[in-house]
Design a protein around this motif. Structure first.
Motif, PDB file in Angstrom:
ATOM      1  N   GLU A  69       0.827  -1.210   0.000  1.00  0.00           N
ATOM      2  CA  GLU A  69       0.000   0.000   0.000  1.00  0.00           C
ATOM      3  C   GLU A  69       0.864   1.264   0.000  1.00  0.00           C
ATOM      4  O   GLU A  69       0.641   2.187  -0.775  1.00  0.00           O
ATOM      5  CB  GLU A  69      -0.950   0.006   1.200  1.00  0.00           C
ATOM      6  N   THR A 120      -2.381   4.588   2.406  1.00  0.00           N
ATOM      7  CA  THR A 120      -3.049   3.520   1.664  1.00  0.00           C
ATOM      8  C   THR A 120      -3.447   4.031   0.286  1.00  0.00           C
ATOM      9  O   THR A 120      -3.733   5.218   0.105  1.00  0.00           O
ATOM     10  CB  THR A 120      -4.310   3.014   2.383  1.00  0.00           C
ATOM     11  N   TRP A 121      -3.478   3.117  -0.665  1.00  0.00           N
ATOM     12  CA  TRP A 121      -3.853   3.463  -2.028  1.00  0.00           C
ATOM     13  C   TRP A 121      -5.303   3.925  -2.086  1.00  0.00           C
ATOM     14  O   TRP A 121      -5.632   4.857  -2.814  1.00  0.00           O
ATOM     15  CB  TRP A 121      -3.607   2.277  -2.947  1.00  0.00           C
TER      16      TRP A 121
END
Length: 194
Positions: free
Chosen positions: A100, A134-135
């Motif tokens: 991530e 986080t993506w």
């Protein structure tokens, strides 16, 4: 001499064997994590080297690997550029096996001009200090800036107005596929078309 032997024996008996098992398990986990990190780094290096080699050689067989280099994003122009850029990045993430945090790092590296300025101004609000990157959080904020609700609605309206008209079947199919990603609910639930 007998006293010393008894002392050692008592020290071993007093030690809990479960503690030894926990320590050994933690050491094994640490070793495994180290090996995984080395393998991930080797995979990324190998993919990068293959892409570089293909770009330098211009070899047709390696052209697919050269496409691994995701495009840069400047935040200017066509609103469809944002979802296309994210789609290309996600393909690269899959090949590279990114975590991530690595996904966010790579995406930020590829931002230029307006997009880079936006990120510098909002990074602290998106990921306050101590927050895991986080993506999902990055892409939500990215879309909020570069693919607004009004742009999504325009693409949905364009999809809903789509007719074959003078297009060939292949052209119509390609246009349908391009626009359908902006109307996933209508594709997944055709009853919503009414």
């Amino acid at each position: 001499m007998g006293t010393r032997g008894q002392s050692s024996a008592m020290g071993r008996e007093a030690r809990d064997p479960r503690l030894d098992a926990v320590i050994q398990t933690l050491q094994e986990i640490g070793n495994l994590m180290g090996r995984q990190a080395q393998e991930r780094a080797a995979n990324i290096a190998q993919a990068t080297e293959a892409a570089t080699t293909a770009a330098v050689n211009g070899n047709q067989a390696n052209q697919g690997q050269a496409q691994l280099k995701p495009p840069k994003f400047d935040g200017k122009g066509d609103p469809e550029a944002a979802p296309r850029w994210v789609e290309e990045l996600e393909k690269a993430f899959e090949v590279l096996g990114c975590t991530e945090a690595e996904k966010v790092t790579l995406a930020v590296y590829l931002l230029q001009d307006n997009a880079n300025d936006w990120w510098k101004a909002t990074r602290g609000r998106v990921f306050p200090e101590g927050t895991a990157q986080t993506w999902a959080v990055f892409s939500e904020n990215f879309y909020g800036k570069f693919f607004s609700e009004s742009a999504k609605e325009r693409k949905l309206a364009e999809f809903m107005r789509l007719h074959q008209g003078q297009m060939t079947v292949d052209q119509y199919e390609a246009e349908f596929a391009r626009l359908s990603k902006f109307a996933p609910r209508m594709i997944d639930h055709p009853e919503d078309k009414a």
